[in-house]
Motif scaffolding. Sequence first.
Motif, PDB file in Angstrom:
ATOM      1  N   ARG A  52       0.837  -1.181   0.000  1.00  0.00           N
ATOM      2  CA  ARG A  52       0.000   0.000   0.000  1.00  0.00           C
ATOM      3  C   ARG A  52       0.884   1.249   0.000  1.00  0.00           C
ATOM      4  N   GLN A 160      -7.834  -2.918   3.320  1.00  0.00           N
ATOM      5  CA  GLN A 160      -8.826  -2.062   2.679  1.00  0.00           C
ATOM      6  C   GLN A 160      -9.107  -0.886   3.607  1.00  0.00           C
ATOM      7  N   TYR A 169      -9.063   7.869   0.212  1.00  0.00           N
ATOM      8  CA  TYR A 169      -8.160   7.750  -0.938  1.00  0.00           C
ATOM      9  C   TYR A 169      -7.696   6.313  -1.150  1.00  0.00           C
ATOM     10  N   ASP A 170      -8.543   5.376  -0.777  1.00  0.00           N
ATOM     11  CA  ASP A 170      -8.208   3.956  -0.896  1.00  0.00           C
ATOM     12  C   ASP A 170      -7.845   3.567  -2.331  1.00  0.00           C
ATOM     13  N   GLN A 171      -8.569   4.118  -3.301  1.00  0.00           N
ATOM     14  CA  GLN A 171      -8.320   3.755  -4.699  1.00  0.00           C
ATOM     15  C   GLN A 171      -6.925   4.165  -5.158  1.00  0.00           C
ATOM     16  N   TYR A 172      -6.364   5.196  -4.549  1.00  0.00           N
ATOM     17  CA  TYR A 172      -5.005   5.620  -4.889  1.00  0.00           C
ATOM     18  C   TYR A 172      -3.957   4.851  -4.098  1.00  0.00           C
ATOM     19  N   ARG A 174      -4.124   1.783  -2.543  1.00  0.00           N
ATOM     20  CA  ARG A 174      -4.001   0.336  -2.695  1.00  0.00           C
ATOM     21  C   ARG A 174      -3.340  -0.025  -4.016  1.00  0.00           C
ATOM     22  N   GLU A 176      -3.014  -3.248  -6.850  1.00  0.00           N
ATOM     23  CA  GLU A 176      -3.672  -4.481  -7.282  1.00  0.00           C
ATOM     24  C   GLU A 176      -2.684  -5.657  -7.256  1.00  0.00           C
TER      25      GLU A 176
END
Length: 576
Positions: A52, A160, A169-172, A174, A176
């Motif tokens: 992360r 998460q 700002y989880d989408q930034y 984390r 994949e």
Amino acid sequence: MQKRFILLKIILLICFASVIFRLGLIMFVEHEAYFARAKIQQIKKEEIIPKRGNIYDRMGRELAISLEKESLFIDPASLKSVQAVNVLKNYVKVNPEQIEKLSEKNIRFLWLQRKVDSDLAEKIKALKIEGVGSVIEGARFYPKGFLASHVIGFVNIDEQGMEGLERQYDQYLRAEKTLKTVTVDARGKKLSQGDLKDVKGNDVFITIDEGLQYIVEKYLDEAVKKWQASSATAIMMDPFTGEILALANRPTYDPNNLKSIKNIGIIRNRAITDLYEPGSTFKIVTATAALEEGIVKPYTKFDCSQGYIEVGGKKIKDVHRNGVLTFEEVIQKSSNVGTIKIAMMLGKEKLYQYIKKFGFGEKTGIDLPGEISGYIRAPQKWSGTSIGAIPIGQEVGVTALQILRAYSAIANGGYLVKPFVVSDIRSPDGNILYKSVIQRQKIISDKTAKIMREILKKVTEQGGTATQAKLDGNDVAGKTGTAQKYDPKTHRYSKDRFVSSFVGFIPAQNPRIAMIVVIQDSKGAHYGGVVAAPVFKAIADEALAYLNVPRDDARQKGLVVTFDTQTNEKVAVVRR
């Protein structure tokens, strides 16, 4: 013998020809099939443990990072020994019945314990119990512990984002999951580490200053302990840009030890989620509106000698009986009677218009989850007493951040700013993916803002309600608030539960910081000037030194005040 020798030669030739023929088939006819089988055996797909992204303060100091930890698992179908289960029970929690049921169903995987300390992992691996294994997983760590926990937030076991910036700002942050290709020998031992580098999320840089955050939290802790308060909030902001420099709530929590949280309400960011009646800090709306509309001048006089005013059949009193007060004295002494008289001159429609102008009744738009819009009724829904209650901060619900933003508009010359916490987001290779934009809207004139700054400065001077907020060397502008809490059981205002607050900015004429302190349910005293103002003073004094802001009197004497970060002491240096 001769015949035997010839026969042997023929057999050998046949064998050799067979081998040659077979090799030919393998090399030219069956090559692709064997190559594919070899590739399957020699090349393995392995999951890269994603890391992360980190969270940094405005100076690049780490506030949230990702580490690698081992997670233990078992193969229930292989772990059939009761003795092995009993051994494991000495180290981790094990449910023998669950393992037995899963084993009967031929289930091959069960988490034993995730993200354990390295010492425990090594002890269990040393037991060499068949059916017990481990994998590497990412684990979030917050180096500063409790510091700014309500801003940063935390993640769950699967990394998460659940609260704060981690959620917003989880989408930034984390990354994949990705597979990499590694080569292995016949025994499965790695011969190469693969063709991909580590996978990492984007880094988030925020406006919070670790040093200022520490100062705010230190004095907020002292205040809560001194007044035995149920909760408290403090926010520090740049009034010109909307950058949040520090934000703290009490009670708080350590995001590294979520299991210790007994009351889920502790994780709530009270600065933006909790409504309260602001009391006298709300009086600037009425005062600013009257000045802006030209209804009053600073020296317009109001007769407050009765000590009360009757509105809709209800008497609203001043704390102390005052005589005839000028407009600026009404604010300086926080006269309820004077404020209500000004509001009546203004009218409820105009008053409501300015309440909305200052952003009350709507979200500030800060980039943190959970913000609420507050509560303000439209004029057609006001009761007969509303024109007396609302101007003095009753019958309205606000957040601490909304009040701070309103005072920042006075500090910065009349602009309503949009508060924000994240300054920019950068990819692992340094590219800027997002950069904050300062947003502000003109709501009052420079002239009105200037007059209000002068009036608010007098609140902290002799004769004002917040003399305990006054600093040595810098002028403070601000306002106290003391509001009785509404008791839903009795449907009346409580006589022993209060919200004590002070909000202001400093230096008064050229503000570097705007700040609000809100303390709930203090014991022993409840006036904002006694409970909250000293906290503001203590924080501001140390914060200005930390920021190397010159004293107002030092400017005249040619001195600059600096801050020694090693000794935490202020040092005055002669400007050359």
